[in-house]
Design an enzyme around this catalytic site. Structure first.
Site, PDB file in Angstrom:
ATOM      1  N   ARG A 152     -15.235   5.964   9.846  1.00  0.00           N
ATOM      2  CA  ARG A 152     -15.072   4.708  10.585  1.00  0.00           C
ATOM      3  C   ARG A 152     -15.064   5.044  12.070  1.00  0.00           C
ATOM      4  NH1 ARG A 152     -10.078   3.600   6.433  1.00  0.00           N
ATOM      5  NH2 ARG A 152     -11.370   3.751   4.546  1.00  0.00           N
ATOM      6  N   LYS A 168      -8.699  -0.813  -9.015  1.00  0.00           N
ATOM      7  CA  LYS A 168      -9.356  -1.385  -7.837  1.00  0.00           C
ATOM      8  C   LYS A 168     -10.459  -0.458  -7.324  1.00  0.00           C
ATOM      9  CE  LYS A 168      -8.149  -3.235  -3.239  1.00  0.00           C
ATOM     10  NZ  LYS A 168      -8.914  -2.310  -2.360  1.00  0.00           N
ATOM     11  N   GLY A 213     -14.276  -9.904   2.253  1.00  0.00           N
ATOM     12  CA  GLY A 213     -14.990 -11.018   2.867  1.00  0.00           C
ATOM     13  C   GLY A 213     -14.396 -12.389   2.666  1.00  0.00           C
ATOM     14  N   VAL A 214     -13.280 -12.496   1.942  1.00  0.00           N
ATOM     15  CA  VAL A 214     -12.679 -13.813   1.694  1.00  0.00           C
ATOM     16  C   VAL A 214     -11.991 -14.283   2.974  1.00  0.00           C
ATOM     17  CG1 VAL A 214     -11.029 -15.123   0.326  1.00  0.00           C
ATOM     18  CG2 VAL A 214     -12.364 -13.294  -0.750  1.00  0.00           C
ATOM     19  N   HIS A 259     -13.778  -1.697  -0.875  1.00  0.00           N
ATOM     20  CA  HIS A 259     -12.767  -1.280   0.101  1.00  0.00           C
ATOM     21  C   HIS A 259     -12.992  -1.971   1.450  1.00  0.00           C
ATOM     22  CE1 HIS A 259      -9.490   1.798  -0.015  1.00  0.00           C
ATOM     23  NE2 HIS A 259      -9.466   1.563   1.286  1.00  0.00           N
ATOM     24  N   ASP A 305     -12.097  -8.660  -3.957  1.00  0.00           N
ATOM     25  CA  ASP A 305     -11.696  -8.661  -2.555  1.00  0.00           C
ATOM     26  C   ASP A 305     -12.872  -8.232  -1.690  1.00  0.00           C
ATOM     27  OD1 ASP A 305     -11.828  -5.876  -2.267  1.00  0.00           O
ATOM     28  OD2 ASP A 305      -9.717  -5.624  -1.818  1.00  0.00           O
ATOM     29  N   THR A 341      -6.077   2.491  -6.804  1.00  0.00           N
ATOM     30  CA  THR A 341      -7.321   2.464  -6.036  1.00  0.00           C
ATOM     31  C   THR A 341      -8.156   3.694  -6.375  1.00  0.00           C
ATOM     32  OG1 THR A 341      -6.348   1.183  -4.236  1.00  0.00           O
ATOM     33  CG2 THR A 341      -8.311   2.473  -3.721  1.00  0.00           C
ATOM     34  N   SER A 388       0.822  -1.204   0.000  1.00  0.00           N
ATOM     35  CA  SER A 388       0.000   0.000   0.000  1.00  0.00           C
ATOM     36  C   SER A 388       0.859   1.258   0.000  1.00  0.00           C
ATOM     37  CB  SER A 388      -0.896   0.003   1.247  1.00  0.00           C
ATOM     38  OG  SER A 388      -1.541   1.254   1.411  1.00  0.00           O
TER      39      SER A 388
END
Length: 386
Positions: free
Chosen positions: A168, A255, A312-313, A279, A310, A159, A110
């Protein structure tokens, strides 16, 4: 950590990470925006897809091997770009990148990493992917792209869904800073995390390595916070991708794609791959899960670019479900962060081993030996998100 073989699924690592990682950094990884409904849906929607169990099928000599952007990989999994990875465990990006190299899957660094591009390149001596945000300071972006080239990065992950930061609540309430401010609350919490502290005291890498000392006017944490708040560019548009692609000159992954219209625009922009991603549920709360958004995007793209997912995996069965609905691969974020926080590099390697084993066994029980044989027919209800 001793005897990682006793860790049998990702939830084990999550429990260990919660005990070992300071609260503000654990919560940073394990949280979504606003009500966290999309964060929860990312994981729970996978469970709605049911497999068809097949029997009396030759399942010997199975293989999870594939290619991602034309490069062989041991399985269709890449480590996603995650900010502050080096705060989950000391030198976290370096250790995770080495674990990915050892297991034969891509690692993505990142922009908001603790270890720098140069740190990871020197430590692993292997190609990796680099994730870039569009910032107002274009000269800094250009320098980052050039540094990624010099670090032998094999793909640029741009991204697109962070022009503005989703709220958040946990980060605000925890007063998230890197490194943590020496408040009484933080010091009391750190006193309960001896493993984390013992590792962190050994490293000089405790702030954003790609930014401090590289961006204009950013020499310490206080100036960094001001710079970061001003830098994410709300004027980002598709025209910006053209100059980024030209400056980079290599493989480009876009992404943050969640709608078929944007998927088509990404194809038109020359993306070598796209990532279906919200995200991790950390931006637009109330958006659909990534797996729910996947089928419509697959239909829109029609094989014109590679599609990754991507969000929840949490294991190999989720990988299989994503492949069945048309993804070429997945990216894991929280899964490897939990493992890193729990047990460092060895934890990440064990995490990848668990996912590969679950994928292989689930393929077998569905009567498939290769990834080329995996399609919607392995699912009982493949049209649930159509």
């Amino acid at each position: 950590m001793n005897n990682l073989k006793k860790v049998t699924h990702i939830a084990d690592f999550q429990r260990l990470a919660r005990r070992r990682v300071p609260k503000m950094f654990y919560d940073y990884a394990d949280s979504g925006s606003w009500t966290e409904s999309t964060y929860r849906a990312n994981e729970s929607d996978f469970q709605r897809l049911q497999f068809k169990q097949r029997v009396a099928v030759n399942i010997e000599q199975r293989s999870t091997q594939t290619q991602l952007l034309g490069v062989p990989a041991s399985m269709p999994v890449a480590l996603a770009p995650t900010g502050l990875t080096g705060m989950q465990h000391a030198d976290g990006e370096m250790l995770a990148a080495q674990a990915a190299k050892n297991y034969g899957v891509p690692f993505t660094l990142s922009t908001m990493s603790i270890c720098s591009l140069e740190d990871v390149a020197a430590y692993t001596r292997a190609p990796f992917w680099f994730q870039l945000y569009v910032m107002r300071d274009r000269s800094f972006m250009e320098a980052l792209i050039d540094r990624a080239k010099a670090a032998n990065c094999s793909a640029l992950v741009l991204t697109l869904d962070l022009q503005v930061l989703g709220q958040r609540h946990k980060d605000i309430k925890n007063g998230l800073t890197t490194p943590p401010k020496p408040t009484l609350k933080n010091l009391l919490n750190l006193a309960t995390k001896p493993y984390w502290c013992s590792q962190m005291i050994k490293t000089p890498r405790r702030t954003f390595g790609n930014i401090v000392g590289h961006a204009k006017g950013v020499s310490d944490v206080s100036s960094l916070s001001i710079w970061t708040a001003e830098q994410f560019d709300p004027t980002l548009c598709w025209d910006d991708i053209e100059w980024i692609k030209k400056r980079w000159g290599g493989k480009l992954i876009l992404k943050g794609i969640m709608e078929p219209e944007d998927a088509q625009l990404a194809v038109d922009a020359g993306a070598d791959a796209i990532v279906v991603s919200n995200h991790g549920g950390r931006q637009l709360d109330g958006a659909p899960s990534s797996i729910a958004a996947l089928p419509a995007i697959v239909a829109a793209v029609q094989g014109k670019t590679e599609i990754y997912l991507d969000g929840g995996v949490r294991g190999g069965q989720d990988v299989l479900r994503a492949l069945a609905l048309g993804a070429d691969g997945v990216m894991i974020g929280r899964a490897f962060l939990y493992a890193l926080g729990a047990a460092g590099q060895a934890g990440v390697e064990r995490c990848l081993e668990i996912i590969a084993n679950e994928l292989s066994i689930s393929m077998a029980l569905c009567g498939r030996r290769t990834l080329a044989e995996v399609d919607r027919s392995v699912l009982r209800n493949p049209a649930i998100f159509d």
